[in-house]
Scaffold this motif. Structure first.
Motif, PDB file in Angstrom:
ATOM      1  N   THR A 209      35.854  -2.445 -21.443  1.00  0.00           N
ATOM      2  CA  THR A 209      34.699  -1.171 -20.507  1.00  0.00           C
ATOM      3  C   THR A 209      33.284  -0.733 -21.360  1.00  0.00           C
ATOM      4  O   THR A 209      32.406  -1.048 -20.886  1.00  0.00           O
ATOM      5  CB  THR A 209      35.366   0.504 -20.493  1.00  0.00           C
TER       6      THR A 209
ATOM      7  N   TYR B 130      37.444  -7.008 -14.034  1.00  0.00           N
ATOM      8  CA  TYR B 130      38.438  -6.575 -15.182  1.00  0.00           C
ATOM      9  C   TYR B 130      39.628  -7.154 -14.144  1.00  0.00           C
ATOM     10  O   TYR B 130      40.953  -7.059 -14.549  1.00  0.00           O
ATOM     11  CB  TYR B 130      38.492  -4.746 -13.909  1.00  0.00           C
TER      12      TYR B 130
ATOM     13  N   THR C 100      26.803   1.346 -13.386  1.00  0.00           N
ATOM     14  CA  THR C 100      28.022   2.291 -14.491  1.00  0.00           C
ATOM     15  C   THR C 100      29.108   2.974 -13.307  1.00  0.00           C
ATOM     16  O   THR C 100      29.794   2.644 -13.629  1.00  0.00           O
ATOM     17  CB  THR C 100      26.765   3.723 -14.797  1.00  0.00           C
ATOM     18  N   VAL C 101      28.245   2.769 -11.870  1.00  0.00           N
ATOM     19  CA  VAL C 101      29.514   3.372 -11.030  1.00  0.00           C
ATOM     20  C   VAL C 101      30.272   1.913 -11.210  1.00  0.00           C
ATOM     21  O   VAL C 101      31.907   2.216 -10.695  1.00  0.00           O
ATOM     22  CB  VAL C 101      29.342   4.043  -9.145  1.00  0.00           C
TER      23      VAL C 101
ATOM     24  N   VAL D 231      31.703   0.195 -12.963  1.00  0.00           N
ATOM     25  CA  VAL D 231      32.182   0.127 -14.147  1.00  0.00           C
ATOM     26  C   VAL D 231      32.609   1.316 -13.732  1.00  0.00           C
ATOM     27  O   VAL D 231      34.974   1.087 -14.909  1.00  0.00           O
ATOM     28  CB  VAL D 231      31.527  -0.347 -15.173  1.00  0.00           C
ATOM     29  N   CYS D 232      32.917   2.565 -13.987  1.00  0.00           N
ATOM     30  CA  CYS D 232      33.510   3.135 -13.740  1.00  0.00           C
ATOM     31  C   CYS D 232      34.699   3.048 -13.035  1.00  0.00           C
ATOM     32  O   CYS D 232      36.334   2.971 -13.617  1.00  0.00           O
ATOM     33  CB  CYS D 232      33.303   4.946 -13.683  1.00  0.00           C
ATOM     34  N   VAL D 233      34.499   2.869 -11.841  1.00  0.00           N
ATOM     35  CA  VAL D 233      35.675   2.659 -10.502  1.00  0.00           C
ATOM     36  C   VAL D 233      36.360   1.441 -10.846  1.00  0.00           C
ATOM     37  O   VAL D 233      37.960   1.931 -11.188  1.00  0.00           O
ATOM     38  CB  VAL D 233      34.788   2.452  -9.655  1.00  0.00           C
ATOM     39  N   SER D 234      35.991   0.684 -11.854  1.00  0.00           N
ATOM     40  CA  SER D 234      36.844  -0.625 -12.026  1.00  0.00           C
ATOM     41  C   SER D 234      37.380  -0.090 -12.808  1.00  0.00           C
ATOM     42  O   SER D 234      38.995  -0.319 -12.570  1.00  0.00           O
ATOM     43  CB  SER D 234      36.167  -1.880 -12.463  1.00  0.00           C
ATOM     44  N   SER D 235      37.455   0.728 -14.128  1.00  0.00           N
ATOM     45  CA  SER D 235      38.245   1.263 -15.156  1.00  0.00           C
ATOM     46  C   SER D 235      39.512   1.702 -14.766  1.00  0.00           C
ATOM     47  O   SER D 235      40.514   1.766 -15.557  1.00  0.00           O
ATOM     48  CB  SER D 235      37.434   1.226 -16.076  1.00  0.00           C
ATOM     49  N   VAL D 236      38.803   2.864 -13.773  1.00  0.00           N
ATOM     50  CA  VAL D 236      40.047   3.905 -13.954  1.00  0.00           C
ATOM     51  C   VAL D 236      40.584   3.771 -13.039  1.00  0.00           C
ATOM     52  O   VAL D 236      41.731   3.318 -12.735  1.00  0.00           O
ATOM     53  CB  VAL D 236      39.103   4.857 -12.752  1.00  0.00           C
TER      54      VAL D 236
ATOM     55  N   LEU E 252      29.985  -2.124 -20.771  1.00  0.00           N
ATOM     56  CA  LEU E 252      28.518  -1.092 -20.648  1.00  0.00           C
ATOM     57  C   LEU E 252      27.687  -1.486 -22.090  1.00  0.00           C
ATOM     58  O   LEU E 252      26.737  -1.001 -21.555  1.00  0.00           O
ATOM     59  CB  LEU E 252      29.158   0.142 -21.599  1.00  0.00           C
TER      60      LEU E 252
END
Length: 133
Positions: A21, A112, A38-39, A41-46, A25
C-alpha cells in the motif's frame, strides 16, 4: 506452536499489505492520478487485510481442532478468496464511471491479489514442510 505460526502469519501479512500500500501510494503520488487510483488501492488493501485476518484465524482453529483437515482448508480458502475477489471486482465494475477506472482497479487489485497469494502459498508450504519433519 500453532499460535506462534498464526501470529507470525498475521504479522507478516499485515506488514506485506502495508508495504504494498505504501509503495502504491508513493507510485500514485509520483506518476498517477491520485483521484482515480486511491479508491482501488484502499479497496484492494482492505480486501486483502480482511482475507488474511480471516484466513489466519480459521487456520488456527482448524489446525487445533482437526489438523487432518488442513489440505481441505487450503483449497477451500483459496476458492473462497477467489470468489470474493471476483465479486469485489464485479461490484466495482458496476459502480465505476469509466473504462479507464475499471482498468486501474483491476490492475491494482490483481497486483495485491497475486502478491498475497504467492506469500500465502510460500508461507504455508514452509509451515507444512516443518510439520512433516
Amino acid at each position: 506452536m500453532r499460535t506462534e505460526v498464526t501470529s507470525t502469519y498475521l504479522r507478516q501479512s499485515i506488514c506485506l499489505i502495508a508495504g504494498i500500500t505504501l509503495l502504491s501510494l508513493l507510485c500514485i503520488s509520483v506518476w498517477g492520478d491520485v483521484r482515480r487510483m486511491t479508491v482501488p488501492v484502499c479497496v484492494s488493501s482492505v480486501f486483502q487485510l480482511t482475507a488474511c485476518l480471516s484466513y489466519g484465524y480459521v487456520w488456527k482453529r482448524v489446525s487445533l481442532a482437526s489438523p487432518g483437515s488442513l489440505p481441505t482448508l487450503y483449497l477451500s480458502a483459496s476458492a473462497i478468496r477467489m470468489f470474493a475477489g471476483i465479486v469485489t471486482v464485479l461490484a466495482f465494475c458496476f459502480a465505476a464511471d469509466s473504462n479507464q477506472s475499471i482498468l486501474f482497479f483491476v490492475a491494482i487489485f490483481l497486483i495485491y491479489y497475486f502478491i498475497v497469494l504467492i506469500y500465502d502459498t510460500a508461507y504455508f508450504m514452509k509451515v507444512e514442510k516443518g510439520n512433516r519433519k
